[in-house]
Design a protein around this motif. Sequence first.
Motif, PDB file in Angstrom:
ATOM      1  N   THR A 148      -6.324  -6.525  -7.189  1.00 26.17           N
ATOM      2  CA  THR A 148      -6.516  -7.974  -7.084  1.00 26.17           C
ATOM      3  C   THR A 148      -5.226  -8.690  -7.464  1.00 26.17           C
ATOM      4  O   THR A 148      -4.413  -8.174  -8.242  1.00 26.17           O
ATOM      5  N   GLY A 149      -5.064  -9.898  -6.945  1.00 25.57           N
ATOM      6  CA  GLY A 149      -3.875 -10.672  -7.279  1.00 25.57           C
ATOM      7  C   GLY A 149      -4.073 -12.151  -7.023  1.00 25.57           C
ATOM      8  O   GLY A 149      -4.826 -12.550  -6.118  1.00 25.57           O
ATOM      9  N   ALA A 150      -3.423 -12.968  -7.839  1.00 27.11           N
ATOM     10  CA  ALA A 150      -3.450 -14.411  -7.670  1.00 27.11           C
ATOM     11  C   ALA A 150      -2.219 -14.998  -8.343  1.00 27.11           C
ATOM     12  O   ALA A 150      -1.793 -14.518  -9.395  1.00 27.11           O
ATOM     13  N   SER A 151      -1.650 -16.035  -7.728  1.00 26.70           N
ATOM     14  CA  SER A 151      -0.511 -16.723  -8.331  1.00 26.70           C
ATOM     15  C   SER A 151      -0.293 -18.050  -7.630  1.00 26.70           C
ATOM     16  O   SER A 151      -0.579 -18.186  -6.434  1.00 26.70           O
ATOM     17  N   SER A 152       0.195 -19.022  -8.368  1.00 26.77           N
ATOM     18  CA  SER A 152       0.493 -20.339  -7.804  1.00 26.77           C
ATOM     19  C   SER A 152       1.511 -21.032  -8.692  1.00 26.77           C
ATOM     20  O   SER A 152       1.600 -20.738  -9.890  1.00 26.77           O
ATOM     21  N   ASP A 153       2.275 -21.963  -8.098  1.00 28.77           N
ATOM     22  CA  ASP A 153       3.211 -22.742  -8.909  1.00 28.77           C
ATOM     23  C   ASP A 153       2.594 -24.056  -9.384  1.00 28.77           C
ATOM     24  O   ASP A 153       3.249 -24.860 -10.035  1.00 28.77           O
ATOM     25  N   GLY A 154       1.307 -24.270  -9.071  1.00 33.40           N
ATOM     26  CA  GLY A 154       0.605 -25.467  -9.542  1.00 33.40           C
ATOM     27  C   GLY A 154      -0.119 -25.205 -10.851  1.00 33.40           C
ATOM     28  O   GLY A 154      -0.198 -24.077 -11.335  1.00 33.40           O
ATOM     29  N   LEU A 173      -2.126 -13.417 -11.873  1.00 34.08           N
ATOM     30  CA  LEU A 173      -3.018 -12.290 -12.057  1.00 34.08           C
ATOM     31  C   LEU A 173      -2.512 -11.094 -11.270  1.00 34.08           C
ATOM     32  O   LEU A 173      -2.216 -11.206 -10.077  1.00 34.08           O
ATOM     33  N   SER A 174      -2.405  -9.963 -11.944  1.00 34.51           N
ATOM     34  CA  SER A 174      -2.160  -8.673 -11.291  1.00 34.51           C
ATOM     35  C   SER A 174      -3.233  -7.739 -11.824  1.00 34.51           C
ATOM     36  O   SER A 174      -3.202  -7.349 -12.987  1.00 34.51           O
ATOM     37  N   GLY A 175      -4.212  -7.403 -10.965  1.00 35.09           N
ATOM     38  CA  GLY A 175      -5.378  -6.723 -11.493  1.00 35.09           C
ATOM     39  C   GLY A 175      -5.797  -5.484 -10.741  1.00 35.09           C
ATOM     40  O   GLY A 175      -5.391  -5.240  -9.598  1.00 35.09           O
ATOM     41  N   MET A 176      -6.629  -4.693 -11.420  1.00 33.79           N
ATOM     42  CA  MET A 176      -7.260  -3.514 -10.842  1.00 33.79           C
ATOM     43  C   MET A 176      -8.739  -3.569 -11.189  1.00 33.79           C
ATOM     44  O   MET A 176      -9.095  -3.882 -12.332  1.00 33.79           O
ATOM     45  N   VAL A 177      -9.588  -3.276 -10.201  1.00 32.54           N
ATOM     46  CA  VAL A 177     -11.024  -3.234 -10.456  1.00 32.54           C
ATOM     47  C   VAL A 177     -11.632  -2.030  -9.745  1.00 32.54           C
ATOM     48  O   VAL A 177     -11.082  -1.525  -8.761  1.00 32.54           O
ATOM     49  N   ASP A 178     -12.767  -1.601 -10.263  1.00 33.49           N
ATOM     50  CA  ASP A 178     -13.530  -0.551  -9.592  1.00 33.49           C
ATOM     51  C   ASP A 178     -14.881  -1.119  -9.193  1.00 33.49           C
ATOM     52  O   ASP A 178     -15.695  -1.493 -10.050  1.00 33.49           O
ATOM     53  N   LEU A 179     -15.109  -1.217  -7.877  1.00 34.31           N
ATOM     54  CA  LEU A 179     -16.347  -1.773  -7.342  1.00 34.31           C
ATOM     55  C   LEU A 179     -17.323  -0.685  -6.889  1.00 34.31           C
ATOM     56  O   LEU A 179     -18.336  -0.994  -6.256  1.00 34.31           O
ATOM     57  N   THR A 180     -17.037   0.561  -7.224  1.00 32.49           N
ATOM     58  CA  THR A 180     -17.827   1.688  -6.719  1.00 32.49           C
ATOM     59  C   THR A 180     -19.309   1.544  -7.029  1.00 32.49           C
ATOM     60  O   THR A 180     -20.174   1.831  -6.177  1.00 32.49           O
ATOM     61  N   CYS A 193      -7.320  -6.103 -15.722  1.00 29.89           N
ATOM     62  CA  CYS A 193      -6.622  -7.216 -15.067  1.00 29.89           C
ATOM     63  C   CYS A 193      -5.650  -7.878 -16.036  1.00 29.89           C
ATOM     64  O   CYS A 193      -6.045  -8.282 -17.140  1.00 29.89           O
ATOM     65  N   LEU A 194      -4.417  -7.981 -15.621  1.00 26.43           N
ATOM     66  CA  LEU A 194      -3.363  -8.540 -16.459  1.00 26.43           C
ATOM     67  C   LEU A 194      -3.046  -9.967 -16.011  1.00 26.43           C
ATOM     68  O   LEU A 194      -2.700 -10.198 -14.847  1.00 26.43           O
ATOM     69  N   PHE A 195      -3.168 -10.921 -16.952  1.00 24.43           N
ATOM     70  CA  PHE A 195      -2.850 -12.320 -16.697  1.00 24.43           C
ATOM     71  C   PHE A 195      -1.580 -12.698 -17.471  1.00 24.43           C
ATOM     72  O   PHE A 195      -1.447 -12.353 -18.644  1.00 24.43           O
ATOM     73  N   VAL A 196      -0.699 -13.409 -16.806  1.00 20.24           N
ATOM     74  CA  VAL A 196       0.456 -14.014 -17.474  1.00 20.24           C
ATOM     75  C   VAL A 196       0.310 -15.518 -17.324  1.00 20.24           C
ATOM     76  O   VAL A 196       0.377 -16.060 -16.223  1.00 20.24           O
ATOM     77  N   VAL A 197       0.074 -16.189 -18.448  1.00 20.89           N
ATOM     78  CA  VAL A 197      -0.174 -17.633 -18.449  1.00 20.89           C
ATOM     79  C   VAL A 197       0.991 -18.317 -19.146  1.00 20.89           C
ATOM     80  O   VAL A 197       1.287 -18.043 -20.312  1.00 20.89           O
TER      81      VAL A 197
END
Length: 200
Positions: A148-154, A173-180, A193-197
């Motif tokens: 998973t991933g998410a990022s914005s300059d806002g 957000l730079s993440g890993m999930v298991d949906l099995t 999931c790693l967040f840098v705020v």
Amino acid sequence: MYITILGIMLRYDMKLRSVIAIMMVAFLSASLSFAENHKGGGNRWVLNLVGSDDMYVAMVPDIDGDGYEDEAFCFDVDLINGKNRQVVGTATDCLSNIEPGSEGGLQLVGTTYFNLPQGTLVTRGVTSVQPVNQPTVTPDGVPISHITGASSDGNAVLWGTGRFEGLQGTSRLSGMVDLTNFDGVGTPIVFDCLFVVDLE
């Protein structure tokens, strides 16, 4: 004459001590004020959501602009300091507006509650979810099915309390999930999931 010189020196010494004392009080007051305003962390927070939890349905702050809260699929996991790997609180990750992605995988809106001793910080990001293309495990050896991933300059901050009240900032957000084993309400997702705020 010697008495006069001695008197002048004593008066000078007393004035010098007074000035030093005033400067020390001012410095200590400024230091205490800075510490109070910045207690428990600086402007960059590296936070790791780790664990597994069964999904439950909850409401999150308005997403679509109609003024009403929106339904989300939520999970509660441990919150770990990314710098020293110590558990520092809990996190609730809530997933809404889950749809097929235009480039494959899924797209969704993630609302994340970071519950720390310094207060609660709530962020939101538009997230992409893709199946892994290579066998992937966490550093602890837990198998992962999706990245998973998410990022914005806002601004990504919805609101905060305590240390985080009134602040804005970006979130990555730079993440890993298991949906099995995930199959709706009451079934689990595994998170790492790693967040840098970065707060302003």
